[in-house]
Design a protein around this motif. Sequence first.
Motif, short mmCIF file in Angstrom:
data_model
loop_
_atom_site.label_atom_id
_atom_site.label_comp_id
_atom_site.label_asym_id
_atom_site.label_seq_id
_atom_site.Cartn_x
_atom_site.Cartn_y
_atom_site.Cartn_z
N LEU A 1 0.97 -1.31 -0.08
CA LEU A 1 0.06 0.01 0.25
C LEU A 1 0.90 1.48 -0.04
O LEU A 1 2.13 1.17 0.47
CB LEU A 1 -1.09 0.10 1.21
CG LEU A 1 -1.93 -1.38 1.37
CD1 LEU A 1 -2.37 -1.04 2.82
CD2 LEU A 1 -2.72 -1.21 0.35
N THR A 2 0.41 2.29 -0.25
CA THR A 2 1.08 3.52 -0.05
C THR A 2 1.02 3.99 1.30
O THR A 2 0.29 3.37 1.99
CB THR A 2 0.48 4.76 -1.17
OG1 THR A 2 -0.89 4.87 -0.38
CG2 THR A 2 0.01 4.22 -2.31
N ALA A 3 1.83 5.12 1.69
CA ALA A 3 2.15 5.49 2.88
C ALA A 3 0.69 5.93 3.51
O ALA A 3 0.35 5.52 4.43
CB ALA A 3 3.02 6.75 2.81
N ARG A 4 -0.12 6.63 2.53
CA ARG A 4 -1.31 7.14 3.18
C ARG A 4 -2.47 6.03 3.10
O ARG A 4 -3.38 6.19 4.02
CB ARG A 4 -1.97 8.24 2.09
CG ARG A 4 -1.04 9.53 2.35
CD ARG A 4 -1.31 10.68 1.55
NE ARG A 4 -0.56 11.90 1.73
CZ ARG A 4 -0.58 12.76 2.72
NH1 ARG A 4 -1.68 12.70 3.34
NH2 ARG A 4 0.42 13.71 2.76
N GLU A 5 -2.33 4.99 2.26
CA GLU A 5 -3.35 3.91 2.31
C GLU A 5 -3.23 3.18 3.56
O GLU A 5 -3.95 2.65 4.06
CB GLU A 5 -3.15 3.04 0.91
CG GLU A 5 -3.68 3.80 -0.21
CD GLU A 5 -3.40 2.90 -1.56
OE1 GLU A 5 -4.09 3.16 -2.66
OE2 GLU A 5 -2.32 2.11 -1.51
N ARG A 6 -2.03 3.03 3.94
CA ARG A 6 -1.65 2.43 5.25
C ARG A 6 -2.35 2.85 6.64
O ARG A 6 -2.80 2.34 7.22
CB ARG A 6 -0.15 2.19 5.51
CG ARG A 6 0.69 1.21 4.57
CD ARG A 6 2.18 1.23 4.57
NE ARG A 6 2.64 0.24 3.59
CZ ARG A 6 4.00 0.56 3.10
NH1 ARG A 6 4.70 1.82 3.27
NH2 ARG A 6 4.55 -0.32 2.35
N LEU A 7 -2.29 4.45 6.42
CA LEU A 7 -2.96 5.12 7.60
C LEU A 7 -4.34 4.91 7.34
O LEU A 7 -5.01 4.93 8.55
CB LEU A 7 -2.31 6.56 7.45
CG LEU A 7 -0.75 6.54 7.98
CD1 LEU A 7 -0.75 8.23 7.78
CD2 LEU A 7 -0.62 6.22 9.37
N ASN A 8 -4.91 5.06 6.18
CA ASN A 8 -6.34 4.96 5.87
C ASN A 8 -7.02 3.57 6.46
O ASN A 8 -8.15 3.52 7.03
CB ASN A 8 -6.78 5.10 4.66
CG ASN A 8 -6.53 6.65 4.15
OD1 ASN A 8 -6.35 7.52 4.78
ND2 ASN A 8 -6.26 6.90 2.77
N GLY A 9 -6.08 2.54 6.20
CA GLY A 9 -6.46 1.28 6.74
C GLY A 9 -6.50 1.19 8.31
O GLY A 9 -7.33 0.30 8.93
N LEU A 10 -5.59 1.86 8.79
CA LEU A 10 -5.40 1.70 10.26
C LEU A 10 -6.56 2.34 11.01
O LEU A 10 -7.06 1.92 12.01
CB LEU A 10 -4.09 2.37 10.58
CG LEU A 10 -3.95 2.52 12.27
CD1 LEU A 10 -3.77 1.06 12.86
CD2 LEU A 10 -2.56 3.20 12.70
N ASP B 1 7.92 15.89 2.89
CA ASP B 1 9.32 15.52 3.17
C ASP B 1 9.37 13.88 3.55
O ASP B 1 10.42 13.17 4.03
CB ASP B 1 9.85 15.98 4.38
CG ASP B 1 11.35 16.14 4.40
OD1 ASP B 1 11.87 15.80 3.21
OD2 ASP B 1 11.92 16.09 5.47
N GLY B 2 8.51 13.17 2.83
CA GLY B 2 8.85 11.65 2.45
C GLY B 2 8.23 11.07 4.01
O GLY B 2 8.46 9.67 4.14
N VAL B 3 7.26 11.57 4.56
CA VAL B 3 6.76 11.01 5.53
C VAL B 3 5.39 11.53 6.05
O VAL B 3 5.20 12.82 6.13
CB VAL B 3 7.76 10.90 6.90
CG1 VAL B 3 7.70 12.27 7.42
CG2 VAL B 3 7.11 10.02 8.19
N VAL B 4 4.30 10.67 6.29
CA VAL B 4 2.73 11.18 6.60
C VAL B 4 2.91 11.05 8.32
O VAL B 4 3.02 9.87 8.55
CB VAL B 4 1.85 10.47 5.79
CG1 VAL B 4 0.57 11.30 6.14
CG2 VAL B 4 2.15 10.61 4.40
N ALA B 5 2.40 11.99 8.99
CA ALA B 5 2.43 11.97 10.29
C ALA B 5 0.90 12.25 10.81
O ALA B 5 0.47 13.46 10.22
CB ALA B 5 3.64 12.31 11.20
N GLY B 6 0.75 11.90 11.98
CA GLY B 6 -0.79 12.28 12.29
C GLY B 6 -1.37 11.48 13.34
O GLY B 6 -0.90 10.60 14.01
N THR B 7 -2.53 11.84 13.50
CA THR B 7 -3.49 11.29 14.93
C THR B 7 -4.86 10.84 14.12
O THR B 7 -5.27 11.49 13.23
CB THR B 7 -3.43 11.83 16.01
OG1 THR B 7 -4.27 13.08 15.71
CG2 THR B 7 -2.34 12.21 16.59
N GLY B 8 -5.50 9.68 14.80
CA GLY B 8 -6.70 9.26 14.24
C GLY B 8 -7.35 8.36 15.44
O GLY B 8 -6.66 8.31 16.38
#
Length: 515
Positions: free
Chosen positions: A36-45, A73-80
Amino acid sequence: MTLSAKLLEELRERSARIATAGGEDKAKARHELGQLTARERLNGLFQEGTFQEIGMHIRANPQGGVTKDFPADGVVAGTGYVDGRPVASFSQDFMVAAGTLGKMHAAKIVRAMQLAGRAGMPVVAFNDSGGARIQEAVDALSGYGEVFFQNVLLSGVVPQIAVVCGPCAGGAAYSPALMDFVVMTRNNARMFITGPEVIKAVTGRTVTMDEVGGAAMHAAVSGNVHFLAEDDAHAVSLVRRLLSYLPSNNAEDPPHRPSLDIDETPDLAIHDLIPDDPTLPMDVRPVIARLVDDGELLEVHADFAGNLIVGFARIGGFVVGLIANQSLVKAGALDIDAADKGARFIRFCNAFNIPLVTLVDVPGFLPGVEQERGGIIRHGAKMLFAYASATVPKVTVILRKAYGGSYLAMCSQEMGADFVYAWPTAEIAVMGAEGAVNVLYSKELKAAEDRRAKAAELAAAYRAEFATPYLSAGHGYITDVIDPAATRWTVVLSLRKAATKRETRPPKKHGNIPL
């Protein structure tokens, strides 16, 4: 005065450009590999609509030698939110500068971790990076140091879970190693300090990537990986399942769901699982399945040190950390790897208020020159240290063998167990019957015409006189000898009574575990 439509359009365009970093072709190529892409991994979580990004518009430091624009800058960070509870996460984006870490990349990770520490929420890290960004030189190394420092600062405060779903090489491997659990995907991930080319250049030995950095190797041989996932989607599923057993932080209890009633119906089928011959191995997995709710155990380190099983389950609705000897592997004896595996799991459970349930069927520590030279004394002491220092509720059930120092290492009463139960089949003694026969009955054995028959007779006599659970119960070392069919409700009742346990220890900075 209204907000300019031009400004809103610019915001939308900037956000869209960053969110689609790498382009459709790169995303398609990853999907074909099961990634998955970086954002897709977070969307799945995270639950849909709950993710809030941190530092989306941060750019690489141009003073560090970076002139090209690296979106986010090559990294997606955040909270959910995951199942209604807040979680902090970051996901390295291999489609942008190979996910390499620079100063601002690290700053985003650190910001997310700091927020997790202040708010008391777990951290989930998706590692997929080419390593340090070379053109940022020492700034990249500084960034790694800041991330490592946060890993240590958060240790024992909030759960930290690393998902290695791509390359994780050199110094980058130490952040997952500093976390509580590592999930690694089977085919697309690799984790190592020095790869095959460096090993060949330095030692002359030719090795494959699978041998030094493959997921299967780390899960079964090095013990660096706790969960082996088939692909990214499976990894995300494992993370969500793991989080369902854990509290958000060390100030909370785990998500217990205690049942209102305790079913005291005897589980007579458990009798059929116990071999008549005490020398035969007994598979402990069916016993565990009858003890835990719905037969569900989330096993940790399933492929590593199979002579000891550890994992999370619920018993009567209470979240527990379960530790059990598996006599099908190395007769259930404790060795270096099993001791390390058990000690680390016990310490995690204690840090996060998770009660411990221990099932004992252990003949001793594994004998052998390799074990002694490898430091079995030091490693075995880790088990003793971990159990003795744990202040959570501790319930021990001795199923069969419990010999010598391993009896203590599997959480006896002397090591702080709140309740210790024994089946009538339990054998608690300084050593096993066969070894004791050679020590106590050597003359009778030598005089016997049929040494094998005599040894069996004397072993039975030793068990009846020196190893019976009633001897230990008579000396006050056993809470009760129980019918195996009553194991589940006995443990449930004990967990319920110990739920309000409070235990203080002498004030100190920390103990000195024999590492």
